[in-house]
Design an enzyme around this catalytic site. Structure first.
Site, PDB file in Angstrom:
ATOM      1  CB  CYS A  98      -0.875  -0.021   1.250  1.00  0.00           C
ATOM      2  SG  CYS A  98      -1.676   1.528   1.625  1.00  0.00           S
ATOM      3  CB  CYS A 102      -5.552   5.963  -2.851  1.00  0.00           C
ATOM      4  SG  CYS A 102      -4.201   4.968  -3.443  1.00  0.00           S
ATOM      5  CB  THR A 189      -4.107   4.159   5.033  1.00  0.00           C
ATOM      6  OG1 THR A 189      -4.878   2.995   5.266  1.00  0.00           O
ATOM      7  CG2 THR A 189      -3.074   3.890   3.958  1.00  0.00           C
ATOM      8  CD  GLU A 255      -3.145   0.390   7.282  1.00  0.00           C
ATOM      9  OE1 GLU A 255      -2.323  -0.517   7.515  1.00  0.00           O
ATOM     10  OE2 GLU A 255      -3.483   0.719   6.124  1.00  0.00           O
ATOM     11  CG  HIS A 290     -10.666   4.656  -0.408  1.00  0.00           C
ATOM     12  ND1 HIS A 290      -9.456   4.956  -0.984  1.00  0.00           N
ATOM     13  CD2 HIS A 290     -10.378   3.975   0.730  1.00  0.00           C
ATOM     14  CE1 HIS A 290      -8.485   4.488  -0.231  1.00  0.00           C
ATOM     15  NE2 HIS A 290      -9.011   3.878   0.804  1.00  0.00           N
ATOM     16  CE1 TYR A 294      -9.318   0.438  -0.461  1.00  0.00           C
ATOM     17  CE2 TYR A 294      -8.536  -1.760  -0.002  1.00  0.00           C
ATOM     18  CZ  TYR A 294      -8.801  -0.486   0.418  1.00  0.00           C
ATOM     19  OH  TYR A 294      -8.522  -0.127   1.707  1.00  0.00           O
ATOM     20  CB  CYS A 296      -3.899  -0.176  -5.005  1.00  0.00           C
ATOM     21  SG  CYS A 296      -4.770  -0.848  -3.570  1.00  0.00           S
ATOM     22  CD  GLU A 444      -6.037  -1.546   3.351  1.00  0.00           C
ATOM     23  OE1 GLU A 444      -5.679  -2.114   2.304  1.00  0.00           O
ATOM     24  OE2 GLU A 444      -6.630  -0.463   3.390  1.00  0.00           O
TER      25      GLU A 444
HETATM   26 FE1  SF4 Z   1      -3.311   1.779   0.010  1.00  0.00          FE
HETATM   27 FE2  SF4 Z   1      -4.686   0.724  -1.989  1.00  0.00          FE
HETATM   28 FE3  SF4 Z   1      -5.898   2.258  -0.143  1.00  0.00          FE
HETATM   29 FE4  SF4 Z   1      -4.220   3.292  -1.984  1.00  0.00          FE
HETATM   30  S1  SF4 Z   1      -6.229   2.316  -2.339  1.00  0.00           S
HETATM   31  S2  SF4 Z   1      -4.288   3.803   0.173  1.00  0.00           S
HETATM   32  S3  SF4 Z   1      -2.680   1.698  -2.108  1.00  0.00           S
HETATM   33  S4  SF4 Z   1      -4.939   0.243   0.166  1.00  0.00           S
HETATM   34 FE    FE Z   2      -7.221   1.558   2.687  1.00  0.00          FE
END
Ligand code: SF4
Ligand code: FE
Length: 493
Positions: A98, A102, A189, A255, A290, A294, A296, A444
């Protein structure tokens, strides 16, 4: 002077005076702390990507007429929203974890439209203040941590009925100069790696709970803020295990619990204060943004699929059909997550304020996939890696002349495979499936941006079940019940 690179970003963090606790101790210098530093490195990548791949990592901002980091950009088209997802996948591939930025990006984009709509209704000036703040952070190229999740206490009662009013962040005082807030935000985060935090309310509120309807920006080192660092599985491997045992010694997520003890916020940084009917709108828009962020995890998934394929190669079975089948299954699951996330971004619509908002249904489906598919991808990675994922001796044993040659002898597989490389890739799989970065890739993925039930509630709200029934009735030539009743009543009268 704006921050121009990852290295400058890391230097900028040294200027802050933070109160951070980790393992029961006050951490004087979080920037150089060996356990914290990999999480800072992950954020630093967001700066370096903007230099290396500017079309992905940056965007032109109409607000300041300059190129800005994409994490600070207010979307000006659906393509901007899509590019966020492409950037997130890339950063997941580069860090395997992570990269934390974001939440701020999604907070900026959801507050942009919501502050506009509050002003439209109440003739307030939140939107203007908010734009001033966005211009400032874009000019300086700062990291914004978005903070939404309250500790929440007893889940069956609303904020004002909790045994302790501080279980939800709230306003305790208003003056001509600003407001004073108290409470906490949990699981935040990247908060310790940020320059500013944006607080937002976490759930629908009832009349009488106006003090809980607060959104504002606060510098991370504002007096009254305390951070208690979240413990991660195997987090001290980097200190006591060495580079190989850490699995991914360069990058990690972060976190922490943010405790807010009577923090003063000047009005210029307050973006909502008491307008309870806008709380669910903000929560919906932020979570939609958000939840499709994800994707990501698909970048992280790319790394894990690559690691699983490599371990199979090292074991001499990379070309076997059952191995390929498992890799295809992993890729299919990974792309299914990506498909729903990026489709949500493609279907973005223009808000009244002028920025773009992603499709909520597909964003929630994306996140719901993320609560499940990474677990199966991780299971398959462990399947391919073998039991050695949990039985591998340490790097110290490899370096010990008494045992090192034995490990090299008995962990050898075939010509041209260095047993140390095999150990490295196995440790990476351990890191991503049960170690430090499994925090982000698995648990997470389950709870971040809302636990699975939160997505199911939105999906059930948006799934238009009555419309779907009508479609089925039409094809089955079933007359509408209401229509039948009407006809029957007409006959009687
Ligand atoms: Fe982290 Fe993914 Fe959340 Fe971005 S979207 S803050 S990389 S968990
Ligand atoms: Fe998150």
């Amino acid at each position: 002077m704006p921050i121009r690179s990852g290295a400058e970003y890391i230097e900028s963090l040294r200027k802050r005076k933070l109160k951070v606790y980790y393992l029961g101790q006050l951490i004087e210098n979080p920037v150089d702390h060996p356990v914290i530093r990999p999480s800072i490195n992950a954020v630093a990548e967001t700066y370096d990507l903007a230099n290396r791949e500017p079309e992905l990592g940056s965007a032109h901002s109409s607000l300041i007429g300059k190129k800005v980091n994409r994490f600070l950009h207010i979307t000006e088209s659906a393509e901007d929203v899509v590019l966020q997802n492409k950037m997130q996948r890339r950063l997941g591939q580069l860090t395997g974890t992570c990269f934390q930025r974001c939440v701020g990006m999604d907070a900026l984009n959801s507050l942009y439209s919501v502050t506009y709509e509050i002003d439209e209704k109440y003739k307030t000036e939140y939107h203007k203040r908010f734009i001033d703040f966005v211009r400032y952070v874009q000019e300086e190229n700062l990291v914004i941590g978005g903070a939404m999740t309250d500790p929440k206490g007893d889940r069956s009662v609303s904020p004002s009925k909790q045994i302790d009013p501080d279980l939800f962040l709230h306003v305790v005082k208003k003056t001509d100069e600003g407001i004073v807030i108290r409470g906490a935000k949990a699981h935040q985060t990247g908060c310790i790696n940020s320059h500013w935090l944006i607080f937002m309310p976490t759930q629908r509120l009832e009349p009488g709970e106006e003090d809980y309807a607060v959104s504002c920006a606060v510098p991370v080192d504002a007096p009254g803020l305390t951070y208690i660092y979240g413990r991660q599985a195997c987090d001290t491997r980097i200190v006591d295990g060495g580079e190989i045992d850490a699995g991914n010694s360069m990058y990690s997520g972060q976190e922490a619990l943010i405790v807010v003890e009577d923090v003063f916020v000047p009005w210029k940084y307050v973006f909502m204060c008491g307008e309870i009917e806008f709380v669910p709108i903000l929560v919906d828009r932020f979570t939609a943004y958000h939840r499709r962020s994800y994707v990501c995890k698909t970048g992280v998934g790319d790394v894990l699929i690559g690691a699983a394929a490599l371990v199979a190669d090292y074991n001499g079975v990379g070309d076997k059909s059952h191995i390929k089948e498992k890799l295809v299954e992993m890729a299919h699951l990974n792309e299914t997550i990506y498909g729903t996330g990026i489709a949500s971004s493609f279907l973005s619509y223009k808000t009244k304020a002028g920025n773009w908002q992603c499709d909520s249904m597909l964003a929630n489906v994306c996140k719901h996939n993320v609560t499940r598919f990474p677990y199966e991808i991780a299971r398959l990675a462990q399947d391919l890696a073998g039991g050695i994922v949990v039985t591998l001796p340490s790097e110290k044993d490899l370096r010990n002349p008494e045992t090192g040659h034995l490990l090299r002898k008995f962990f050898a597989t075939k010509e041209n495979v260095d047993p140390e490389d095999r150990m490295r890739i196995i440790r990476l799989i351990e890191n991503m499936t049960i170690g430090r970065n499994a925090v982000g890739y698995l648990t997470e993925s389950l709870h971040g941006a809302g636990s699975p039930q939160a997505q199911r509630i939105v999906i059930s709200r948006l799934m238009q079940i009555e419309e779907k029934k009508k479609l089925a009735k039409r094809l089955a030539k079933i007359k509408d019940l209401e229509e039948q009743v009407k006809k029957a009543t007409a006959k009687i009268t």
